[in-house]
Design a protein around this motif. Structure first.
Motif, PDB file in Angstrom:
ATOM      1  N   HIS A 167       0.832  -1.197   0.000  1.00  0.00           N
ATOM      2  CA  HIS A 167       0.000   0.000   0.000  1.00  0.00           C
ATOM      3  C   HIS A 167       0.874   1.257   0.000  1.00  0.00           C
ATOM      4  O   HIS A 167       0.606   2.209  -0.748  1.00  0.00           O
ATOM      5  N   THR A 170       2.299   1.624  -3.452  1.00  0.00           N
ATOM      6  CA  THR A 170       1.291   2.159  -4.368  1.00  0.00           C
ATOM      7  C   THR A 170       1.205   3.674  -4.256  1.00  0.00           C
ATOM      8  O   THR A 170       1.224   4.397  -5.264  1.00  0.00           O
ATOM      9  N   HIS A 171       1.112   4.161  -3.021  1.00  0.00           N
ATOM     10  CA  HIS A 171       0.928   5.594  -2.808  1.00  0.00           C
ATOM     11  C   HIS A 171       2.179   6.398  -3.146  1.00  0.00           C
ATOM     12  O   HIS A 171       2.081   7.583  -3.507  1.00  0.00           O
ATOM     13  N   ASN A 233      -3.684   5.417  -7.625  1.00  0.00           N
ATOM     14  CA  ASN A 233      -3.301   5.706  -6.234  1.00  0.00           C
ATOM     15  C   ASN A 233      -4.341   5.215  -5.240  1.00  0.00           C
ATOM     16  O   ASN A 233      -4.520   5.797  -4.169  1.00  0.00           O
ATOM     17  N   GLN A 234      -5.029   4.105  -5.580  1.00  0.00           N
ATOM     18  CA  GLN A 234      -6.080   3.585  -4.715  1.00  0.00           C
ATOM     19  C   GLN A 234      -5.779   2.153  -4.280  1.00  0.00           C
ATOM     20  O   GLN A 234      -5.181   1.376  -5.027  1.00  0.00           O
TER      21      GLN A 234
END
Length: 245
Positions: A167, A170-171, A233-234
């Motif tokens: 996560h 990803t961000h 970005n999710q």
């Protein structure tokens, strides 16, 4: 070409021999995506997907590689491009590893292998693939995570930590390539039937929907994400209503 049309694109799908991987592979074939089906220890399912794709007139190849080896991500991307006639446009980092055990029994070797496969390899794949995607003006990266990243889960400390790391990855990556036509997202399913990651003591009655998820449902969501150029970005949960957010 619209965002919805992925036909002719080149994809690398890791973990292609698992339950979710097989379902994802079927969806990619149906979408006309030229796909390298990567596997570690079980070649039959990946080779079957490649054969099904070729029967459907879609270029495909099965590629072997242990993602615990840091040299393998770059090799898979190179071999996929060589076999399919162009660089990878769609990266689906689906391969996962975990052994269900208590944190007090988790040794360093097991911790390192889980983190290498579940977190380091996806980063190395993305690190190699993203610059070319950005240069060409199109790309999709999808990390396969887990609800354990939110809750800790019941598989193991190594598994939860590795998925939570996806996560953060990803961000970090998504905003750096978003303006170049490249999306980076993560999908976090939980309690999916017919997969090696389904915990031994999982109870479908604990889910509001009253059943385990199906690999095909994960694959459907994944293809929807890959087709959408505005979604980036999710981290998307797919958990039968267990963890509203």
């Amino acid at each position: 070409m619209t965002d919805l049309d992925l036909s002719g694109k080149v994809a690398l799908l890791t973990g292609a021999s698992g339950g979710i991987g097989r379902a994802l592979g079927g969806r990619l074939i149906a979408a006309g995506v030229k796909t390298a089906f990567a596997y570690s220890a079980h070649p039959d399912a990946a080779e079957q997907l490649a054969a099904e794709a070729q029967d459907a007139g879609v270029a495909a190849v099965a590629l072997a590689g242990d993602l615990a080896d840091p040299a393998v991500p770059e090799r898979l991307l190179r071999e996929a491009a060589d076999a399919l006639g162009g660089p990878v446009d769609i990266l689906i980092a689906n391969a996962g590893h975990a052994l269900q055990q208590d944190y007090t029994d988790l040794d360093l070797e097991a911790w390192d292998r889980t983190l290498a496969i579940n977190l380091r390899a996806p980063f190395l794949l993305a690190q190699q693939a993203l610059p070319g995607m950005a240069e060409r003006g199109f790309g999709r990266v999808l990390f396969m995570s887990s609800a354990a990243a939110f809750t800790g889960g019941i598989v193991g400390a190594d598994y939860a930590a590795s998925k939570a790391g996806l996560h953060g990855l990803t961000h970090f990556l998504a905003p750096r390539v978003a303006s170049r036509g490249v999306t980076v997202n993560a999908l976090a399913p939980t309690l999916i039937a017919d997969t090696a990651m389904l915990p031994r003591n999982a109870d479908p009655r604990a889910l509001p929907v009253g059943r385990f998820g199906r690999p095909e449902e994960v694959a459907d969501m994944a293809l929807a994400v890959l087709r959408n150029g505005y979604l980036t970005n999710q981290v998307l949960s797919l958990d039968g209503g267990a963890h509203p957010r």
